[in-house]
Write an enzyme that holds these catalytic residues in place. Structure first.
Site, short mmCIF file in Angstrom:
data_model
loop_
_atom_site.label_atom_id
_atom_site.label_comp_id
_atom_site.label_asym_id
_atom_site.label_seq_id
_atom_site.Cartn_x
_atom_site.Cartn_y
_atom_site.Cartn_z
CE LYS A 22 -3.55 6.22 -15.18
NZ LYS A 22 -3.04 7.12 -14.14
C1 R5P Z 1 -2.56 6.30 -9.49
O1 R5P Z 1 -1.99 6.60 -8.46
C2 R5P Z 1 -2.91 7.32 -10.41
O2 R5P Z 1 -3.98 7.12 -11.26
C3 R5P Z 1 -1.74 7.90 -11.18
O3 R5P Z 1 -2.21 9.08 -11.69
C4 R5P Z 1 -1.19 7.06 -12.30
O4 R5P Z 1 -0.75 5.83 -11.88
C5 R5P Z 1 -0.13 7.80 -13.12
O5 R5P Z 1 0.93 8.13 -12.36
P1 R5P Z 1 2.33 7.40 -12.45
O6 R5P Z 1 2.93 7.86 -13.74
O7 R5P Z 1 3.07 7.87 -11.26
O8 R5P Z 1 2.08 5.91 -12.48
#
Ligand code: R5P
Length: 260
Positions: free
Chosen positions: A173
């Site tokens: 990711k």
């Molecule tokens: C960090 O807080 C996490 O891994 C989140 O799941 C990630 O950043 C995705 O969430 P967002 O779309 O809110 O950035």
């Protein structure tokens, strides 16, 4: 890949198109009761029918999610620091793989902080988790966390994503950026994008569209869904982009129809 690994991967990336809409609600692990996520049970339930997988901590899983739900679980495995600290990179593995198996995790998620003071520790933790993942047939999602003072450009994100794949992550990711296609081209495993901070719905749809157009396997999106004025309609519109090939313009039109 062995059956278990393949089978779990099929729950993360759709076998039909290789894409995913992962709903991220793990923010509390370092942010506490994040805006919009103060009551995870109420937030998650209406969104689940439209999520391919659910990324969260074991605490929220056990207290706020019904055990009869059938959505694959992406379990956050790292943590240990909070927003009260200047440097968030000092993370450790905070869940045993045995407990992840008890939670029926379909993937194990861990943050890595390439270029930070704790780079080596977080990368070593990723490698250890990948060893466990291989042992038990559970894919690992490496989350490339970017420090405040780091530039989210293709060079840096390309470096971070490639390292994660080299160390054994099955999915990585990261964030969308200019020349994102270079990030994807340099990473031998599927790349999904985080949504990041809440932005206008129209812009979040553009972000999702640009990412899949440039090679992302989908989104791991949180705040731009659960902090939206229309969380259910928003995740449905994101799905249309990721799985149905709609452009951001088309998805925005559909979203407007849904919200009346
Ligand atoms: C960090 O807080 C996490 O891994 C989140 O799941 C990630 O950043 C995705 O969430 P967002 O779309 O809110 O950035």
């Amino acid at each position: 890949m062995d059956f278990g690994m393949k089978n779990r991967m099929a729950g993360i990336l759709s076998p039909k198109d290789g894409r995913c809409v992962m709903l991220a609600v793990d923010h509390g692990y370092f942010q506490g009761p994040t805006t919009g996520l103060e009551k995870p049970r109420e937030v998650v339930a209406p969104l689940l029918p439209y999520a391919d997988s659910l990324m969260l901590t074991r605490g929220v899983l056990r207290t706020c999610v019904e055990a009869d739900m059938r959505i694959p679980i992406v379990l956050r495995m790292s943590g240990g620091t909070s927003v009260l600290k200047e440097d968030l990179s000092n993370e450790d593995i905070t869940v045993s793989t045995e407990d992840a198996i008890r939670c029926n995790a379909s993937a194990l998620a861990i943050s890595v902080f390439v270029g930070s003071e704790n780079e080596k520790a977080t990368l070593s933790n990723l490698a250890k988790l990948c060893d466990d993942g291989q042992k038990y047939g559970i894919p690992v999602l490496a989350v490339t966390a970017v420090g405040k003072d780091m530039v989210r450009d293709a060079r840096y994100l390309g470096l971070a994503t490639r390292i994660c794949a080299e160390l054994g992550a099955q999915v990585v990711k990261t964030y969308y950026c200019d020349k994102f296609e270079k990030v994807v081209a340099g990473c031998p495993v599927p790349v999904v994008i985080a949504g990041g901070k809440k932005i206008e719905e129209r812009d979040a749809l553009k972000l999702a569209y640009s990412a899949v157009r440039d090679g992302a396997a989908g989104v791991d999106m949180g705040r731009n869904i659960f902090q939206s004025r229309w969380p259910v309609q928003m995740i449905r519109a994101v799905r249309m982009i990721v799985h149905e090939g709609l452009t951001d313009d088309q998805a925005w039109t559909e979203l407007q129809k849904m919200v009346g």
